[in-house]
Design a protein around this motif. Structure first.
Motif, PDB file in Angstrom:
ATOM      1  N   GLY A 197      42.418  82.468   8.242  1.00 16.75           N
ATOM      2  CA  GLY A 197      42.868  83.524   9.122  1.00 16.75           C
ATOM      3  C   GLY A 197      44.294  83.439   9.599  1.00 16.75           C
ATOM      4  N   ALA A 198      45.074  82.490   9.090  1.00 15.16           N
ATOM      5  CA  ALA A 198      46.436  82.323   9.586  1.00 15.16           C
ATOM      6  C   ALA A 198      47.356  83.443   9.117  1.00 15.16           C
ATOM      7  CB  ALA A 198      46.992  80.971   9.131  1.00 15.16           C
ATOM      8  N   PHE A 199      48.148  83.968  10.049  1.00 19.60           N
ATOM      9  CA  PHE A 199      49.288  84.818   9.715  1.00 19.60           C
ATOM     10  C   PHE A 199      50.344  84.572  10.788  1.00 19.60           C
ATOM     11  CE2 PHE A 199      46.575  87.495  12.384  1.00 19.60           C
ATOM     12  CZ  PHE A 199      47.485  88.013  13.316  1.00 19.60           C
ATOM     13  N   TRP A 200      51.585  84.946  10.508  1.00 24.67           N
ATOM     14  CA  TRP A 200      52.694  84.706  11.428  1.00 24.67           C
ATOM     15  C   TRP A 200      53.014  86.017  12.125  1.00 24.67           C
ATOM     16  CZ3 TRP A 200      54.127  80.685  13.760  1.00 24.67           C
ATOM     17  CH2 TRP A 200      55.419  80.482  14.249  1.00 24.67           C
ATOM     18  N   GLY A 201      52.677  86.104  13.402  1.00 22.88           N
ATOM     19  CA  GLY A 201      52.761  87.364  14.114  1.00 22.88           C
ATOM     20  C   GLY A 201      54.178  87.870  14.296  1.00 22.88           C
ATOM     21  N   VAL A 202      54.291  89.160  14.536  1.00 21.78           N
ATOM     22  CA  VAL A 202      55.611  89.783  14.661  1.00 21.78           C
ATOM     23  C   VAL A 202      56.330  89.357  15.931  1.00 21.78           C
ATOM     24  CG1 VAL A 202      55.002  91.774  13.247  1.00 21.78           C
ATOM     25  CG2 VAL A 202      54.577  91.852  15.712  1.00 21.78           C
ATOM     26  N   SER A 203      55.618  88.811  16.898  1.00 21.94           N
ATOM     27  CA  SER A 203      56.276  88.338  18.120  1.00 21.94           C
ATOM     28  C   SER A 203      56.762  86.895  17.994  1.00 21.94           C
ATOM     29  CB  SER A 203      55.320  88.459  19.312  1.00 21.94           C
ATOM     30  OG  SER A 203      54.246  87.532  19.192  1.00 21.94           O
ATOM     31  N   GLU A 204      56.452  86.248  16.862  1.00 17.74           N
ATOM     32  CA  GLU A 204      56.907  84.877  16.636  1.00 17.74           C
ATOM     33  C   GLU A 204      58.351  84.886  16.134  1.00 17.74           C
ATOM     34  OE1 GLU A 204      55.082  82.309  17.447  1.00 17.74           O
ATOM     35  OE2 GLU A 204      53.202  83.358  17.833  1.00 17.74           O
ATOM     36  N   GLY A 205      58.964  83.700  16.112  1.00 13.50           N
ATOM     37  CA  GLY A 205      60.337  83.572  15.660  1.00 13.50           C
ATOM     38  C   GLY A 205      60.456  83.591  14.148  1.00 13.50           C
ATOM     39  N   ASP A 206      61.650  83.255  13.669  1.00 15.01           N
ATOM     40  CA  ASP A 206      61.913  83.317  12.240  1.00 15.01           C
ATOM     41  C   ASP A 206      61.128  82.259  11.479  1.00 15.01           C
ATOM     42  OD1 ASP A 206      63.527  84.426   9.983  1.00 15.01           O
ATOM     43  OD2 ASP A 206      64.269  82.358   9.892  1.00 15.01           O
ATOM     44  N   CYS A 207      61.028  81.065  12.049  1.00 14.81           N
ATOM     45  CA  CYS A 207      60.329  79.970  11.368  1.00 14.81           C
ATOM     46  C   CYS A 207      60.004  78.890  12.387  1.00 14.81           C
ATOM     47  CB  CYS A 207      61.221  79.400  10.257  1.00 14.81           C
ATOM     48  SG  CYS A 207      60.459  78.079   9.287  1.00 14.81           S
ATOM     49  N   ALA A 208      58.828  78.314  12.300  1.00 14.10           N
ATOM     50  CA  ALA A 208      58.428  77.232  13.210  1.00 14.10           C
ATOM     51  C   ALA A 208      57.264  76.469  12.587  1.00 14.10           C
ATOM     52  CB  ALA A 208      58.039  77.781  14.590  1.00 14.10           C
ATOM     53  N   VAL A 209      56.947  75.342  13.210  1.00 18.20           N
ATOM     54  CA  VAL A 209      55.856  74.495  12.730  1.00 18.20           C
ATOM     55  C   VAL A 209      54.735  74.471  13.761  1.00 18.20           C
ATOM     56  CG1 VAL A 209      55.188  72.095  12.303  1.00 18.20           C
ATOM     57  CG2 VAL A 209      57.233  73.020  11.228  1.00 18.20           C
ATOM     58  N   ASN A 210      53.505  74.665  13.293  1.00 22.19           N
ATOM     59  CA  ASN A 210      52.294  74.486  14.095  1.00 22.19           C
ATOM     60  C   ASN A 210      51.471  73.357  13.506  1.00 22.19           C
ATOM     61  OD1 ASN A 210      52.917  76.763  15.671  1.00 22.19           O
ATOM     62  ND2 ASN A 210      51.800  78.130  14.309  1.00 22.19           N
TER      63      ASN A 210
END
Length: 447
Positions: A197-210
């Protein structure tokens, strides 16, 4: 850390299946939208292979240096339905193949984000992506897909629910294992590092690590040392254990982010089981005093566990996010598999449990003849629980062609074995066929 803490952590890793379940790099692809799908695909390849070029290398180095197992290295991207741009006929299968090739190029295990967010309605691009999911998952190896059909704020998009019931059937008809890579959500979160279910939401930054940390065996072993303790003490044991596990996730995530030159985002402390002995969420519930998972009292025990895990984790990290709590996937949990095979737990009890855990009906195999409208009904029920309770819920079911109750399907590895579970034989077709929307609940209006 003093000597005892170091020794304790080593024991957790070597004896209790403690691990970093995933390092997931989130990458925004909004700046990759081109004048047509081909241009977008080329830009996606460039960005992913640049941003994630050293992700696996860094994760392997941390694993080697500190002796902390990092099971999966993954990428999540902007929901692909948003990348259609001005192309009147976007080729979403091409974009899925592009994601797959990029994932292979950088060596990650899975890439998530072949997704659409349709809780408030569907654009033509959303519809095109949803219709493309069966072919996209059949023609790729590492791509995962998700669709968010409802939220507390927006209500339930029942047209999307009906469509996704059919899509799940079509995906599994090609190859049942492909359905493991498709999740239907309500209240999906934007920073979830766990697949599918992972996706990178539009409110997140350009790139990051979780990071996603998992340690059911650690929690179970700690509880086993307090067989007669009252609930207050049990909660404290879980909180303290979750704190230690989450601190490890924070450390690894910060190390990875620093070496990759990107921000560190969140730790997701989710007790995600595997079929390995001693790595079971169901076993934790049984250690609390149930003869088997599914016994009356199971939902209460799971509520206690989920809440205590969150409380311990949130004190250990700068930012806790994702789903964080306890997962109850049937095929991925040794004790859950046993209970399902023995008929000690059914879909109705699992649905009740989803009201208090982190996700929903997860990794459940059902008869291949189950109608699409019945699957849509299951999705609607789960989405309603999420909508009303302001929590994330999801459905990841696998209708297995040619199989019926009493049989099973082998997935292997972390995905385990799934007994085919009975589904209520009632007919939901008239309900699902109504179409339209189920309005948001009254408590959604909080302005």
């Amino acid at each position: 850390m003093d000597t005892n803490q170091i020794k304790e952590t080593i024991e957790m890793i070597s004896e209790e299946n403690l691990d970093i379940r995933t390092i997931t790099m989130g990458i925004s692809l909004l700046d990759c939208i081109g004048e047509n799908t081909a241009a977008t695909a080329a830009a996606i390849t460039r960005k992913i292979t640049t941003k994630a070029a050293h992700l696996v290398e860094v994760a392997n180095a941390i694993e080697s240096e500190y002796g902390i197992p990092i099971v999966n290295k993954r990428i999540s991207v902007t929901p692909v339905a948003l990348l259609a741009g001005q192309d009147p006929h976007p080729d979403f299968v091409l974009l899925a193949k592009t994601l797959d090739e990029a994932a292979k190029a950088v060596g990650v295990d899975l890439i998530g984000g072949f997704s659409a967010l349709v809780e408030n309605g569907c654009t033509q691009a959303d519809l095109a992506l949803m219709h493309a999911i069966p072919e996209a998952l059949a023609s790729t190896e590492r791509v995962c897909s998700s669709v968010n059909v409802g939220s507390t704020r927006a209500g339930l998009n029942m047209d999307a629910v009906a469509l996704m019931g059919q899509v799940v059937k079509e995906v599994a008809a090609i190859k049942p294992e492909n359905a493991m890579k498709l999740v239907v959500f309500a209240n999906a979160v934007e920073d979830n590092p766990f697949m599918a279910g992972a996706f990178w939401g539009v409110s997140e930054g350009d790139c990051a690590v979780n990071t996603g940390v998992s340690g059911p065996g650690v929690v179970q072993r700690a509880l086993a040392q307090h067989p007669d303790a009252p609930f207050q003490e049990i909660c404290e044991v879980i909180k303290q254990t979750a704190f230690k596990v989450a601190r490890m996730g924070q450390f690894v995530g910060q190390q990875a982010a620093e070496r990759l030159g990107v921000p560190f985002n969140i730790v997701d402390l989710s007790l995600a089981p595997t079929p390995a002995e001693g790595d079971s969420v169901a076993q934790i519930l049984e250690t609390l005093g149930l003869s088997h998972v599914g016994t009356p009292g199971t939902t209460a025990a799971l509520a206690l566990l989920n809440d205590a895990v969150k409380k311990g984790g949130i004190m250990a990290c700068e930012r806790v996010g994702g789903l964080s709590g306890a997962f109850i996937p049937v095929s991925e949990d040794a004790n859950m598999i046993q209970a399902a095979a023995a008929g000690q737990i059914n879909l109705e009890k699992l649905e009740a449990m989803t009201a208090v855990c982190s996700v929903g009906l997860d990794m459940i195999a059902i008869p291949g003849a189950t109608p699409a409208t019945t699957i849509a009904g299951m999705i609607a029920d789960e989405a309603a629980i999420g909508m009303i309770n302001n929590k994330t819920t999801a459905v990841r079911v696998i209708p297995v062609p040619g199989k019926t109750v009493g049989e099973s399907i082998e997935f292997g590895g972390l995905f385990g074995r799934a007994p085919i579970m009975a589904v209520n034989d009632g007919d939901a077709s008239v309900l699902i066929g109504r179409g339209g929307r189920i309005p948001a609940p009254l408590h959604s209006f909080k302005n």
